[in-house]
Design an enzyme around this catalytic site. Structure first.
Site, PDB file in Angstrom:
ATOM      1  N   GLU A 105      -0.994   3.858  -3.659  1.00 12.86           N
ATOM      2  CA  GLU A 105      -1.553   5.071  -3.031  1.00 12.86           C
ATOM      3  C   GLU A 105      -0.457   5.875  -2.334  1.00 12.86           C
ATOM      4  OE1 GLU A 105      -6.155   4.210  -2.016  1.00 12.86           O
ATOM      5  OE2 GLU A 105      -4.778   2.786  -1.108  1.00 12.86           O
ATOM      6  N   GLU A 125      -8.155  -3.578  -5.273  1.00 13.12           N
ATOM      7  CA  GLU A 125      -9.120  -3.732  -4.166  1.00 13.12           C
ATOM      8  C   GLU A 125     -10.475  -4.262  -4.610  1.00 13.12           C
ATOM      9  OE1 GLU A 125      -6.031  -0.801  -2.798  1.00 13.12           O
ATOM     10  OE2 GLU A 125      -7.100  -1.218  -4.656  1.00 13.12           O
TER      11      GLU A 125
END
Length: 694
Positions: A105, A125
Site C-alpha cells: 500500500e 489481509e
C-alpha cells in the site's frame, strides 16, 4: 531510528530498517515521515527512493503492534502514504524480496515503483479475515487492472514481481542488479517529469466491470464458506469502480473496521498469533543451541512410519526405515513410492523430484544400520511392552547425542525414557495420520527431556513444515486426552436417542471437517477398542457407551473392513447409514433400560464441544499445556476444528465461560453426569468474568 536516510547523486534514499521484515510499526512510520519531510525541504534533493534493509522491502503492519494503541497513533500508515503521495518531488519505491500488505500500500502511494525479479508481492489481509485498509483495494485495481487486483486481494496469495512488470512496476531490473544504485539512476531519469503520476487519479479500466463483478460475487460467495472477508473484498474493489477515490477509501475503511469486529477475523488472528506463540517456551531461551539433524531413522514401516519417513525426505534429510521382516519393509517402501507417484499424477510433484525423494529413503532389517542417525523415531504398535523392547535396543545402538523419539499417542513418555540410560535425549514426537499430510506435531516433553532436545524438536517441526505444539506427559497428551471426552459424549448420545448420522451431521454443520463416527471409521474403530480395554484395567471407574465395543465385536472396524458405524462400498469412502448398526444401537438402549428421546443438534454440539473445553481447562490447570492458544492450535491443525471458530478454548471465550459452565452443570445432572465434573479453572475464570485467552 527505524529508517535510515542518505543522499546519493541528488536522490534521498530512505531505507526502512525494522527487522526482520521492516514491519511498519510506529517508530518506522515516524522515521519514514520525518525522512520524507527532510527530503522535501532539501533543495539539493531532486527525487526520493524508498527501499527496505535486509530481507524485505516491507512485510506490512508490524504484528508486534496488533491490537495495541501504537497501531493507531500518528503518524498512521495512512499519514505515511499521504506524505509520500503528496511530496512535490517524485518518490520511487525500490522493491526486493518481500512487499506485502501495508508495504505494498505504501508502494502504491509512491509516484513510481521499480523492482528486482523474485520479490513476493501480496495483499494477504484476507488470510486474517480482513481487507487491505490503507487504500489497497482502491489503488491496486487502478494500477494492475480489475481482474488481476481482485484475484490478488481475494486470495491473498503472493505474485512474483516479474509477473507485474509493465503494470505495477515501471521497471523490473535484471537479476543480480544493485537495486539501490539502479533505483537512484531511474529516479534521476524521471526527476523532472511533471505532472507527477498519482495512482489515485487513474480510472479502473475494464470492458464490462459490472458483469465481471457480478460473476465474481457469485464465485467468491460460493468459495468463502463461513468467512465474510472475501466477499467484503469484492465489494470494496467494486467501490474503486463506482466511487470517486476518496469516497472509495472511506468505504474501504468502514468495511475494514467492520471486519475487525467479526468473530471470524478474531478467530483467524487468534490462530495467527497462536501458531507463533506455540514455539516460545518460557524456560527454553531463544538462543538455546540446537542439535544438528543431518540424518534420521524410523523404526516401523507401517502407515505411520512410512508417513514420518516421507516428512524427512520432503525436507531433504536422508532417512533409514528399520523393520523386523523383509516383507513388511518392502510393503512400506512400496507404499511410500505409491504415495509419491500419486502426487506426481496430480501434477504436484515432478518425476525428477519423486526420484530424488525416494533416493533419500533407505530400508534395513538391522538396528546397527541406524546407529549413526542424528534422530530416530519409533513408530511401532501402541503397547508399552513393544516400546520397551525397541527403546532398550535403541539405547544400545544409537550414537551419543542422538535424539530418541517416540511417536506414542497415549503412553507415558517418562516410562519409555526410563528404558534408556539417556532420558535427557528422549522426547515424544506424536505425528498425526496421514503423517505426510497432517500439519500437527505434538512435541511431548518428558520430566528429563533436555532443553536443547526440546529446542531441536521445535526447530525440526518448522523444517518439516509442521505446527509443533509442546505438551507435558499425561495419558493422551493434549489432543487425544481431550478427544476421548468428546468421543465418550458421542457414545452416550447414542445410548440416549441419537444415531451416528445425526451426531456427525450436527457437528459437521457446526464446522468440523468430520464427525466422531466418520472419524472412527477412517482411523479404525479397533484402535479405540484397544484403548478402552486398557482403560478397563487401569481406570475401571471411567464409563463408556458399550455401542462401540458391540460394533467391534462384529468386526466392523471402519473403512478398512468395508463396514463400521456406516456401510461402505468397494473402492468408495462414502459413508452410507447402516440399518444394522442403527438397530443394534436402539436394541442396546432397550437392554440398558434407557428410554430413547429426541436430541436436538444444539445439544449434540454443546456436549461434544464443551467436553473438549472442560478437559482442555483441566489440561491447562495441570500445566500439561502452556497456554490455551496451544490447545487451540492442536485442534485447528490436527483435529479438524473449524478455523472460523478459532479452536475450542477460543470458541468457549466467544460463547462466554459463565454460559459454558451453566451448560456443563446442566449436563452433570443428566445421563452419565459423572463425566461432567467442571474444571476448577473453568469455574474460577467464569466467576471472575475472564476468558481462557485473556
Amino acid at each position: 531510528m527505524s529508517a535510515d536516510y542518505q543522499v546519493q547523486n541528488h536522490v534521498a534514499v530512505i531505507t526502512l530498517n525494522n527487522p526482520p521484515v521492516n514491519g511498519l510499526g510506529l517508530a518506522t512510520r515516524t522515521a519514514a515521515v520525518e525522512a520524507l519531510q527532510r527530503a522535501e525541504l532539501d533543495p539539493s534533493v531532486k527525487a526520493v527512493v524508498i527501499t527496505g534493509a535486509g530481507k524485505a522491502f516491507s512485510g506490512g503492519a508490524d504484528i508486534r503492534e496488533f491490537n495495541s494503541p501504537k497501531a493507531l497513533t500518528e503518524p498512521t500508515l495512512h499519514t505515511l502514504i499521504r506524505t509520500a503521495e503528496g511530496l512535490s518531488k517524485p518518490v520511487v519505491a525500490a522493491i526486493h524480496s518481500v512487499c506485502m500488505g501495508g508495504g505494498l500500500e505504501l508502494a502504491l502511494g509512491c509516484a513510481y515503483r521499480v523492482a528486482v525479479p523474485g520479490a513476493q508481492i501480496a495483499l494477504p489481509e484476507v488470510k486474517l479475515g480482513l481487507l487491505p485498509g490503507a487504500g489497497g483495494t482502491q489503488r491496486l485495481p487502478r494500477v494492475i487492472g480489475l481482474e488481476a487486483a481482485l484475484d490478488m486481494i481475494v486470495t491473498g496469495n503472493p505474485v512474483p514481481s516479474e509477473k507485474l512488470a509493465g503494470t505495477l512496476f515501471d521497471e523490473v531490473f535484471p537479476a543480480g542488479t544493485d537495486l539501490v544504485a539502479a533505483a537512484v539512476g531511474f529516479a534521476n531519469r524521471i526527476a523532472d517529469v511533471r505532472p507527477l503520476p498519482k495512482v489515485r487519479e487513474r480510472k479502473v479500466e475494464h470492458a464490462d466491470a459490472q458483469a465481471f463483478l457480478a460473476a465474481a460475487r457469485a464465485k467468491v460467495k460460493a468459495a468463502a464458506g463461513a468467512f465474510p472477508a472475501p466477499l467484503e473484498c469484492v465489494e470494496t474493489i467494486a467501490a474503486a469502480v463506482d466511487m470517486p477515490f476518496e469516497e472509495g477509501c472511506k468505504f474501504e475503511r468502514s468495511r475494514f473496521i467492520y471486519l475487525t469486529q467479526t468473530v471470524e477475523s478474531k478467530a483467524l488472528r487468534h490462530a495467527f498469533f497462536a501458531e507463533r506463540a506455540a514455539s516460545k517456551i518460557p524456560d527454553v531461551p531463544a538462543d538455546t543451541l540446537v542439535r544438528e539433524i543431518k540424518s534420521a531413522a524410523v523404526v516401523g514401516a507401517g502407515t505411520m512410519g512410512g508417513g514420518i519417513a516421507m516428512n524427512f525426505a520432503n525436507a531433504g534429510i536422508p532417512v533409514t526405515i528399520l523393520e523386523m521382516k523383509q516383507e513388511a519393509l518392502d510393503k512400506g517402501l512400496a507404499t511410500i513410492r505409491k504415495n509419491y507417484e500419486n502426487t506426481v499424477r496430480k501434477g504436484k510433484l515432478t518425476p525428477e523430484k519423486c526420484e530424488q525423494r525416494m533416493a533419500l529413503v533407505k530400508g534395513t532389517l538391522a538396528y546397527e544400520d541406524i546407529g549413526q542417525a542424528d534422530i530416530v523415531i519409533e513408530a511401532v504398535f501402541e503397547d508399552m511392552g513393544v516400546k520397551e523392547t525397541v527403546f532398550r535396543q535403541l539405547d544400545t545402538v544409537m550414537k551419543p547425542g542422538a535424539i530418541l523419539a517416540s511417536n506414542t499417542s497415549t503412553l507415558d513418555l517418562d516410562k519409555i525414557a526410563a528404558f534408556t540410560q539417556r532420558p535427557q535425549d528422549v522426547i515424544g514426537l506424536h505425528f498425526f495420520s496421514p503423517a505426510n499430510v497432517m500439519k500437527l506435531l505434538e512435541i511431548v516433553r518428558g520430566a528429563q527431556t533436555g532443553k536443547d532436545v526440546l529446542a531441536t524438536a521445535l526447530a525440526l517441526s518448522k523444517k518439516l513444515k509442521k505446527t509443533g505444539v509442546v505438551s507435558g506427559v499425561c495419558d493422551g497428551f493434549i489432543g487425544n486426552r481431550m478427544v476421548e471426552q468428546y468421543i465418550r459424549q458421542a457414545g452416550f448420545l447414542l445410548d440416549e436417542g441419537a444415531l451416528p448420522q445425526q451426531v456427525d451431521q450436527a457437528i459437521e454443520k457446526f464446522g468440523f471437517a468430520m464427525g466422531p463416527f466418520r472419524m472412527g471409521d477412517l482411523a479404525g474403530n479397533d484402535i479405540g477398542w484397544y484403548i478402552r480395554k486398557r482403560r478397563a484395567v487401569e481406570m475401571p471407574e471411567v464409563a463408556y457407551s458399550k455401542t462401540a465395543d458391540l460394533l467391534c465385536e462384529q468386526g466392523r472396524f471402519g473403512q478398512k473392513t468395508g463396514a463400521g458405524w456406516y456401510d461402505y462400498q468397494a473402492g468408495d469412502r462414502t459413508p452410507h447409514p447402516s440399518a444394522a448398526v442403527d438397530g443394534m444401537i436402539i436394541q442396546h438402549s432397550k437392554d440398558l433400560g434407557v428410554e430413547r428421546r429426541a436430541i436436538s443438534d444444539e445439544e449434540i454440539v454443546e456436549r461434544l464441544v464443551y467436553a473438549l473445553v472442560n478437559e482442555g481447562a483441566k489440561i491447562l490447570e495441570e500445566g500439561i499445556a502452556l497456554r490455551a492458544s496451544d490447545i487451540d492450535m492442536v485442534y485447528l491443525s490436527g483435529y479438524g476444528f473449524p478455523l472460523f471458530r478459532g479452536g475450542p478454548m477460543f470458541y468457549a471465550d466467544t460463547v462466554g465461560l459463565p454460559k459454558v459452565l451453566a451448560a456443563i452443570e446442566k449436563y452433570a445432572r443428566g445421563y452419565h453426569g459423572e463425566a461432567w465434573k467442571p474444571a476448577g479453572l473453568l469455574r474460577k475464570l467464569a466467576e471472575e468474568g475472564r476468558g481462557f485467552n485473556a
